[in-house]
Motif scaffolding. Structure first.
Motif: not given
Length: 94
Positions: A48-49, A64-65, A71-74
């Motif tokens: 989200t933002g 996570h923003n 790649s960090d999200l995965i």
């Protein structure tokens, strides 16, 4: 067995991006445009933002923003989902 994840976002472009990203990684993707109150006890990654609602914050496993790398999200998804995902009692209405 293919792992299924649910992505929720009110922006279709974000849903499309997440679907493409996770399908390319071998996941089946269910999508919704609004969150459901009755989500089972599953890992929730908030992307989200905006400020996190306190009522929701207790259910969030990872945050996570929207500027995080894909790649960090995965990596976060891979680290949170057990090998036997999804639970057999969990069904997603697509």
């Amino acid at each position: 067995m293919t792992k299924t994840i649910l992505t929720i976002d009110d922006e279709e472009v974000i849903l499309n991006l997440l679907r493409e990203l996770f399908e390319d990684e071998g996941y089946a993707v269910a999508q919704a445009s609004t969150p459901r109150e009755d989500l089972p006890d599953v890992p929730i990654i908030l992307l989200t933002g905006v400020f996190i609602d306190e009522k929701l914050s207790g259910k969030i496993t990872a945050y996570h923003n929207k500027t995080t790398s894909l790649s960090d999200l995965i990596t976060t998804v891979e680290n949170l989902l057990p090998n036997d995902w999804p639970p057999t009692t969990w069904a997603v209405d697509q």
